[in-house]
Write a protein that holds these residues in place. Structure first.
Motif, PDB file in Angstrom:
ATOM      1  N   UNK A 190       0.830  -1.205   0.000  1.00 40.40           N
ATOM      2  CA  UNK A 190       0.000   0.000   0.000  1.00 40.40           C
ATOM      3  C   UNK A 190       0.866   1.258   0.000  1.00 40.40           C
ATOM      4  N   UNK A 191       1.941   1.240   0.781  1.00 42.46           N
ATOM      5  CA  UNK A 191       2.841   2.399   0.808  1.00 42.46           C
ATOM      6  C   UNK A 191       3.489   2.605  -0.557  1.00 42.46           C
ATOM      7  N   UNK A 192       3.864   1.508  -1.215  1.00 44.43           N
ATOM      8  CA  UNK A 192       4.485   1.636  -2.535  1.00 44.43           C
ATOM      9  C   UNK A 192       3.501   2.144  -3.577  1.00 44.43           C
ATOM     10  N   UNK A 193       2.252   1.702  -3.493  1.00 43.12           N
ATOM     11  CA  UNK A 193       1.232   2.162  -4.436  1.00 43.12           C
ATOM     12  C   UNK A 193       0.990   3.650  -4.252  1.00 43.12           C
ATOM     13  N   UNK A 194       1.020   4.107  -2.992  1.00 45.84           N
ATOM     14  CA  UNK A 194       0.849   5.536  -2.737  1.00 45.84           C
ATOM     15  C   UNK A 194       2.009   6.349  -3.286  1.00 45.84           C
ATOM     16  N   UNK A 195       3.200   5.758  -3.289  1.00 43.61           N
ATOM     17  CA  UNK A 195       4.382   6.463  -3.774  1.00 43.61           C
ATOM     18  C   UNK A 195       4.458   6.468  -5.292  1.00 43.61           C
ATOM     19  N   UNK A 196       4.187   5.319  -5.896  1.00 42.60           N
ATOM     20  CA  UNK A 196       4.294   5.178  -7.357  1.00 42.60           C
ATOM     21  C   UNK A 196       2.954   4.724  -7.912  1.00 42.60           C
ATOM     22  N   UNK A 197       2.410   5.496  -8.820  1.00 41.18           N
ATOM     23  CA  UNK A 197       1.096   5.160  -9.391  1.00 41.18           C
ATOM     24  C   UNK A 197       1.272   4.023 -10.378  1.00 41.18           C
ATOM     25  N   UNK A 198       1.285   2.791  -9.870  1.00 31.72           N
ATOM     26  CA  UNK A 198       1.580   1.622 -10.693  1.00 31.72           C
ATOM     27  C   UNK A 198       0.348   0.740 -10.803  1.00 31.72           C
ATOM     28  N   UNK A 199      -0.226   0.674 -11.992  1.00 31.64           N
ATOM     29  CA  UNK A 199      -1.387  -0.193 -12.207  1.00 31.64           C
ATOM     30  C   UNK A 199      -1.036  -1.668 -12.016  1.00 31.64           C
ATOM     31  N   UNK A 200       0.123  -2.157 -12.512  1.00 34.06           N
ATOM     32  CA  UNK A 200       0.473  -3.565 -12.267  1.00 34.06           C
ATOM     33  C   UNK A 200       0.618  -3.883 -10.781  1.00 34.06           C
ATOM     34  N   UNK A 201       1.197  -2.967 -10.017  1.00 36.01           N
ATOM     35  CA  UNK A 201       1.352  -3.213  -8.579  1.00 36.01           C
ATOM     36  C   UNK A 201      -0.005  -3.214  -7.891  1.00 36.01           C
ATOM     37  N   UNK A 202      -0.892  -2.326  -8.288  1.00 33.87           N
ATOM     38  CA  UNK A 202      -2.247  -2.311  -7.736  1.00 33.87           C
ATOM     39  C   UNK A 202      -2.970  -3.617  -8.051  1.00 33.87           C
ATOM     40  N   UNK A 203      -2.824  -4.127  -9.283  1.00 27.47           N
ATOM     41  CA  UNK A 203      -3.472  -5.388  -9.655  1.00 27.47           C
ATOM     42  C   UNK A 203      -2.920  -6.545  -8.829  1.00 27.47           C
ATOM     43  N   UNK A 204      -1.603  -6.565  -8.609  1.00 27.50           N
ATOM     44  CA  UNK A 204      -1.004  -7.610  -7.787  1.00 27.50           C
ATOM     45  C   UNK A 204      -1.525  -7.538  -6.360  1.00 27.50           C
ATOM     46  N   UNK A 205      -1.606  -6.326  -5.822  1.00 27.62           N
ATOM     47  CA  UNK A 205      -2.125  -6.143  -4.465  1.00 27.62           C
ATOM     48  C   UNK A 205      -3.545  -6.700  -4.346  1.00 27.62           C
ATOM     49  N   UNK A 206      -4.400  -6.344  -5.285  1.00 31.97           N
ATOM     50  CA  UNK A 206      -5.787  -6.816  -5.218  1.00 31.97           C
ATOM     51  C   UNK A 206      -5.859  -8.331  -5.326  1.00 31.97           C
ATOM     52  N   UNK A 207      -4.962  -8.920  -6.128  1.00 31.01           N
ATOM     53  CA  UNK A 207      -4.936 -10.377  -6.265  1.00 31.01           C
ATOM     54  C   UNK A 207      -4.548 -11.054  -4.954  1.00 31.01           C
ATOM     55  N   UNK A 208      -3.411 -10.661  -4.377  1.00 32.31           N
ATOM     56  CA  UNK A 208      -2.920 -11.373  -3.195  1.00 32.31           C
ATOM     57  C   UNK A 208      -3.744 -11.043  -1.954  1.00 32.31           C
ATOM     58  N   UNK A 209      -4.325  -9.836  -1.902  1.00 36.50           N
ATOM     59  CA  UNK A 209      -5.165  -9.490  -0.747  1.00 36.50           C
ATOM     60  C   UNK A 209      -6.432 -10.329  -0.718  1.00 36.50           C
ATOM     61  N   UNK A 210      -6.840 -10.852  -1.883  1.00 41.18           N
ATOM     62  CA  UNK A 210      -8.054 -11.662  -1.969  1.00 41.18           C
ATOM     63  C   UNK A 210      -7.809 -13.139  -1.698  1.00 41.18           C
ATOM     64  N   UNK A 211      -6.546 -13.546  -1.568  1.00 43.35           N
ATOM     65  CA  UNK A 211      -6.278 -14.949  -1.291  1.00 43.35           C
ATOM     66  C   UNK A 211      -6.901 -15.348   0.050  1.00 43.35           C
ATOM     67  N   UNK A 212      -7.563 -16.504   0.107  1.00 45.79           N
ATOM     68  CA  UNK A 212      -8.096 -16.966   1.395  1.00 45.79           C
ATOM     69  C   UNK A 212      -6.962 -17.409   2.315  1.00 45.79           C
ATOM     70  N   UNK A 213      -7.188 -17.272   3.608  1.00 46.14           N
ATOM     71  CA  UNK A 213      -6.203 -17.737   4.571  1.00 46.14           C
ATOM     72  C   UNK A 213      -6.245 -19.255   4.648  1.00 46.14           C
ATOM     73  N   UNK A 214      -5.098 -19.918   4.678  1.00 41.98           N
ATOM     74  CA  UNK A 214      -5.087 -21.383   4.836  1.00 41.98           C
ATOM     75  C   UNK A 214      -5.540 -21.784   6.229  1.00 41.98           C
ATOM     76  N   UNK A 215      -5.821 -23.068   6.400  1.00 40.87           N
ATOM     77  CA  UNK A 215      -6.362 -23.556   7.667  1.00 40.87           C
ATOM     78  C   UNK A 215      -5.430 -23.274   8.835  1.00 40.87           C
ATOM     79  N   UNK A 216      -4.127 -23.246   8.619  1.00 45.06           N
ATOM     80  CA  UNK A 216      -3.182 -23.037   9.708  1.00 45.06           C
ATOM     81  C   UNK A 216      -3.290 -21.652  10.307  1.00 45.06           C
ATOM     82  N   UNK A 217      -3.966 -20.732   9.614  1.00 43.44           N
ATOM     83  CA  UNK A 217      -4.105 -19.375  10.144  1.00 43.44           C
ATOM     84  C   UNK A 217      -5.510 -19.109  10.665  1.00 43.44           C
TER      85      UNK A 217
END
Length: 278
Positions: free
Chosen positions: A172-199
């Motif tokens: 999030x800090x990097x996205x605020x610093x650099x307006x990067x569409x690829x980085x924003x897309x990566x963030x949205x992808x990994x933030x949506x990953x479900x937590x595994x059972x161990x967590x």
């Protein structure tokens, strides 16, 4: 159909100034200018010199890639090259990075680009990746996907909720610093990953409090930074992360490289990794 006119250098500079939360007067003070001149530049009444564009970009901490865009918008040639890492002219840099990563072994270290694609890694990182499914190891490797994917390293991380929160906040800090569409897309992808059972435990932190495979009693350690606590072959390893970038880069590729080293955070981790060293 109509095509939107390209943004002027004044509009771009105003956007960066507002992103940094600075007034025209504050920016003028940092750039040895006047608020009147800054206002004239932003409204298009005055064309800034090439030196002024670069000075304002520096004071606004504009990423190198975007400094080229500011120069072009002002009518000047780009100042910073964008050389592929595989180019022959980058040989000295590549060899230096390889020596650095190899010299850090047996501890893990890697080099990533602006969207966390792995461009180099040492045997310590490969050790942590052992046993991951092939579909995650198909290139290009991405450090965020490998770490947070529920079939990746995530099930092995015993403080996953904390570490996941740290990584997402970093992005999030990097996205605020650099307006990067690829980085924003990566963030949205990994933030949506479900937590595994161990967590999914009551504390949201996995079962690391009563780690069943640790050899001998667990030594209490006063961590000086948030540790990554990850399981490998029945051992609980703890690391603190350090990230380094190049000072005053003159190339877009170099500016966007980051070297991450994982420093052992307790004596048990040091002992275990040294025992694996050839």
């Amino acid at each position: 159909m109509t095509t939107a006119a390209p943004l002027t250098v004044g509009a771009l500079l105003r956007d960066w100034r507002e992103r940094r939360g600075l007034s025209q007067l504050e920016l003028a003070g940092r750039a040895d200018s006047s608020s009147r001149h800054i206002s004239f530049v932003e409204t298009g009444r005055s064309r800034p010199s090439e030196e002024m564009v670069l000075r304002l970009a520096d004071r606004l901490d504009v990423p190198v890639r975007d400094r080229n865009a500011l120069l072009v918008a002002a009518g000047y040639a780009p100042r910073y090259a964008h050389t592929p890492l595989g180019d022959p002219s980058m040989e000295v840099l590549r060899e230096g990075l390889e020596r650095l990563l190899t010299g850090y072994e047996p501890y893990p270290a890697l080099v990533v680009d602006a969207t966390y694609d792995v461009v180099a890694a040492n045997r310590g990182i490969l050790m942590l990746m052992e046993g991951l499914p092939e579909h995650l190891l198909a290139g290009p490797l991405n450090a965020m996907r490998l770490t947070l994917h529920p079939e990746g390293l995530a099930p092995r991380i015993r403080n996953l909720r904390e570490w996941r929160g740290h990584l997402l906040a970093q992005m999030e800090r990097q996205i605020a610093l650099a307006r990067s569409a690829p980085l924003r897309a990566l963030y949205e992808e990994v933030a949506a990953y479900p937590l595994p059972a161990t967590a999914q435990g009551p504390g949201g932190d996995g079962p690391h409090q009563d780690w069943p495979y640790q050899d001998g009693p667990v030594e209490a350690v006063a961590y000086l930074a948030l540790p990554l606590r990850i399981e490998h072959d029945g051992h609980l390893l703890s690391f603190v992360s350090s990230i380094s970038t190049f000072n005053t880069p003159m190339d877009v590729t170099v500016a966007e490289l980051a070297i991450e080293t994982l420093l052992p955070a307790d004596p048990a981790t040091v002992k275990y990794l040294r025992s694996l060293a050839p």
